[in-house]
Design a protein around this motif. Structure first.
Motif, PDB file in Angstrom:
ATOM      1  N   MET A 428     -10.630   3.678   7.846  1.00  0.00           N
ATOM      2  CA  MET A 428      -9.760   4.627   8.548  1.00  0.00           C
ATOM      3  C   MET A 428      -8.367   4.706   7.915  1.00  0.00           C
ATOM      4  SD  MET A 428     -11.631   5.841  11.029  1.00  0.00           S
ATOM      5  CE  MET A 428     -10.462   6.545  12.184  1.00  0.00           C
ATOM      6  N   VAL A 429      -7.885   3.605   7.365  1.00  0.00           N
ATOM      7  CA  VAL A 429      -6.492   3.554   6.890  1.00  0.00           C
ATOM      8  C   VAL A 429      -6.375   3.636   5.373  1.00  0.00           C
ATOM      9  CG1 VAL A 429      -5.864   2.158   8.893  1.00  0.00           C
ATOM     10  CG2 VAL A 429      -6.406   0.997   6.750  1.00  0.00           C
ATOM     11  N   PHE A 430      -7.521   3.753   4.681  1.00  0.00           N
ATOM     12  CA  PHE A 430      -7.530   3.655   3.226  1.00  0.00           C
ATOM     13  C   PHE A 430      -6.558   4.637   2.565  1.00  0.00           C
ATOM     14  CE2 PHE A 430      -9.196   4.614  -1.016  1.00  0.00           C
ATOM     15  CZ  PHE A 430      -9.300   3.338  -1.540  1.00  0.00           C
ATOM     16  N   TYR A 431      -6.467   5.860   3.095  1.00  0.00           N
ATOM     17  CA  TYR A 431      -5.642   6.887   2.459  1.00  0.00           C
ATOM     18  C   TYR A 431      -4.234   6.960   3.036  1.00  0.00           C
ATOM     19  CZ  TYR A 431      -9.978   8.368   0.283  1.00  0.00           C
ATOM     20  OH  TYR A 431     -11.136   8.392  -0.446  1.00  0.00           O
ATOM     21  N   GLU A 432      -3.894   6.090   3.966  1.00  0.00           N
ATOM     22  CA  GLU A 432      -2.539   6.059   4.496  1.00  0.00           C
ATOM     23  C   GLU A 432      -1.619   5.292   3.553  1.00  0.00           C
ATOM     24  OE1 GLU A 432      -2.357   4.512   8.440  1.00  0.00           O
ATOM     25  OE2 GLU A 432      -3.886   5.867   9.229  1.00  0.00           O
ATOM     26  N   ASN A 433      -0.335   5.648   3.559  1.00  0.00           N
ATOM     27  CA  ASN A 433       0.631   4.892   2.763  1.00  0.00           C
ATOM     28  C   ASN A 433       0.663   3.441   3.226  1.00  0.00           C
ATOM     29  OD1 ASN A 433       1.626   6.839   0.988  1.00  0.00           O
ATOM     30  ND2 ASN A 433       3.008   7.672   2.522  1.00  0.00           N
ATOM     31  N   SER A 434       0.408   2.520   2.315  1.00  0.00           N
ATOM     32  CA  SER A 434       0.380   1.082   2.612  1.00  0.00           C
ATOM     33  C   SER A 434      -0.632   0.748   3.714  1.00  0.00           C
ATOM     34  CB  SER A 434       1.771   0.572   3.044  1.00  0.00           C
ATOM     35  OG  SER A 434       2.713   0.762   2.026  1.00  0.00           O
TER      36      SER A 434
END
Length: 544
Positions: A428-434
């Motif tokens: 879910m967070v792979f493409y979020e900044n950091s």
């Protein structure tokens, strides 16, 4: 025979030396861990020092203002605070923030959940002439705020997708011509970025000198480094561009140094006065427990925790990863005798409101929700917050767990953790900044058995360490920690990943585990063969 003895003796010497080196490595690794921890603490203190220096240099004139001093509006402010809001005294930084806003300054407020952020813009809205504009991210939050203000006799309206044509007409007349009684207007960021009609009416309100102040609630949503980034929030800088002389107040419960600098730039308030309250919530007890891989066992444990600790039906929240899980967990809790219902974004707005209302009025003990529930909730007596699933970052967990104990009374924050929840969040967070780095931070928080839970928050938000006073499981319950050497398993995993990369393969987590098991069995057979060979050599040496 002599040659074999020489080889055997050299082999034994090498093995002894390897053992000694491994012991030295173990000592050095332990020392390295201590140095990393100290490095993190020093970086945190350095960031805090830089932040305060930048705040003095960039956000204030040469003479530092005394915002706790006496001002001409003190008497009227005290009267409104006590007689309208029913608040006997200010909380930390509230008075100072209000004075800065009333002085016409732009203000950035970082204040923990339950610190009283709403009063910091609602009270100045009543003190200043004209209409106060409040930008807020969630419709449910806006509805809650407007209902609360109406109950106090304050004229507050909202302009959203649910606003009736008649009410919309009243609001636009109030903005354009000053007709009607409107003091506080709530809108979503989408209204600012996408409605030309609204911005046109707001400009007319400003030209007539009736735009009192602008408040950006949940301001961390502006920053792509924030945990609840909203694309329309990044366009809110237009408000300061078009209305440069109108004081702006941006508020949030959670913002790292990076997020603070980012949103100051995006909102065009580089010279703002910054008020940062401590992240410490001394009444909250933080704990982490191992989560069973069997779904019903995990629910049993949550149910037992609630029924053993909250026999008088005190209110609580259970957070889940998905909407489907929310419904399942709520159903399972009900079968175990707990009054629970679910809340998520797929529900009809009326159904969500009914659940929220029942819970707010203590007719429902537990709300089982996704992250869609809770932002800005005005319920002070939440006694426990349980995470059935892993949060995606320290900021998200701090904000969600911080919905407990806003009345200052003892409350508990319990997170159930199992490694199997990590891949679900990572996707879910792979493409979020950091995104992955933030996820690994909360995983470290869960896995530590020695470090104070509270200290993790201090480090993450660049705040000097404070005493926990036994208000987390690691500090309150001393447990014997056994050190296990898993270096061989780690080497195997690295080897498997290298093979996968070289063969340009893509593996699921289960496939990776299967490959790891296969390689482990091969390694065990190799070691067994080596041990057998070693024993044979020893026997040959003995016979010789």
């Amino acid at each position: 025979m002599e040659a074999e003895e020489v080889v055997l003796e050299e082999l034994l010497n090498v093995e002894v030396e390897i053992h000694e080196v491994e012991e030295q490595i173990s000592v050095l690794l332990e020392k390295q861990e201590g140095l990393y921890q100290r490095q993190s603490e020093l970086k945190t203190l350095l960031e805090a020092a830089k932040g305060s220096t930048n705040n003095v240099n960039d956000s204030t004139p040469t003479v530092v203002e005394n915002w706790s001093g006496s001002f001409e509006w003190d008497s009227e402010a005290d009267d409104i605070r006590f007689n309208i809001f029913g608040i006997s005294s200010y909380r930390a930084n509230q008075r100072e923030i209000i004075n800065a806003v009333m002085s016409g300054r732009d203000v950035l407020v970082i204040m923990a959940a339950g610190g009283g952020k709403s009063l910091c813009y609602q009270l100045p809205a009543l003190l200043r002439n004209g209409v106060a504009l409040v930008v807020s991210p969630l419709l449910s939050l806006i509805q809650d705020q407007v209902m609360g203000l109406a109950a106090l006799g304050i004229s507050a309206n909202m302009l959203t997708s649910t606003t009736s044509k008649e009410e919309e007409k009243f609001i636009y007349k109030a903005l354009e011509k000053g007709e009607g009684d409107l003091k506080i207007l709530y809108v979503t960021p989408e209204k600012v970025s996408k409605s030309k009609r609204f911005m046109s009416k707001l400009e007319k309100c400003h030209h007539a000198g009736r735009l009192a102040l602008i408040s950006i609630d949940e301001a961390h949503c502006c920053s792509q480094w924030g945990h609840d980034f909203r694309p329309d929030y990044k366009n809110l800088g237009i408000l300061k561009t078009q209305f440069p002389n109108v004081p702006m107040i941006a508020l949030t419960a959670t913002a790292t140094q990076k997020v603070q600098y980012d949103l100051m730039e995006m909102l065009h308030i580089p010279k703002c006065v910054k008020f940062v309250s401590t992240v410490n919530r001394p009444n909250l007890f933080y704990m982490v427990r191992e989560k069973s891989s069997v779904g019903k066992v995990a629910i049993d444990e949550i149910s037992e925790f609630i029924q053993e600790n909250y026999i008088n039906n005190e209110s609580g929240i259970v957070y889940c990863f998905s909407r489907k899980e929310c419904e399942q967990v709520a159903k399972e809790l009900r079968t175990r005798g707990i009054s629970a219902d679910y809340y998520h974004a797929d529900m009809d707005a009326n159904a969500r409101e009914k659940v929220h209302t029942r819970w707010s009025k203590n007719k429902l003990q537990v709300i089982v929700g996704t992250v869609a529930f809770g932002m800005g909730i005005n319920k002070p007596d939440v006694r426990f917050v349980i995470h059935h699933s892993l949060s995606k970052s320290m900021e998200t967990y701090y904000q969600e767990s911080g919905r407990a104990g806003r009345d200052g009374l003892p409350s508990q924050c319990l997170l159930y953790f199992r490694p199997g929840d990590v891949p679900r969040q990572s996707s879910m967070v792979f493409y979020e900044n950091s995104g992955l780095q933030n996820l690994y931070d909360i995983v470290r928080y869960c896995q530590t058995r020695r470090q104070c839970r509270r200290s993790s928050f201090f480090r993450h938000f660049a705040e000097p360490l404070q005493d926990c006073n036994g208000m987390c499981d690691n500090c309150a319950f001393s447990s014997e920690i056994r050190t296990v050497d898993v270096s061989r398993h780690a080497k195997l995993m690295v080897s498997v990943l290298q093979d996968t990369l070289e063969n340009d393969q893509r593996l699921t987590m289960l496939q990776l585990i299967d490959k790891m098991k296969t390689k482990h069995k091969k390694e065990e057979r190799r070691i067994s063969a080596y041990s057998l060979f070693h024993k044979c050599l020893c026997n040959i040496r003995t016979l010789g």
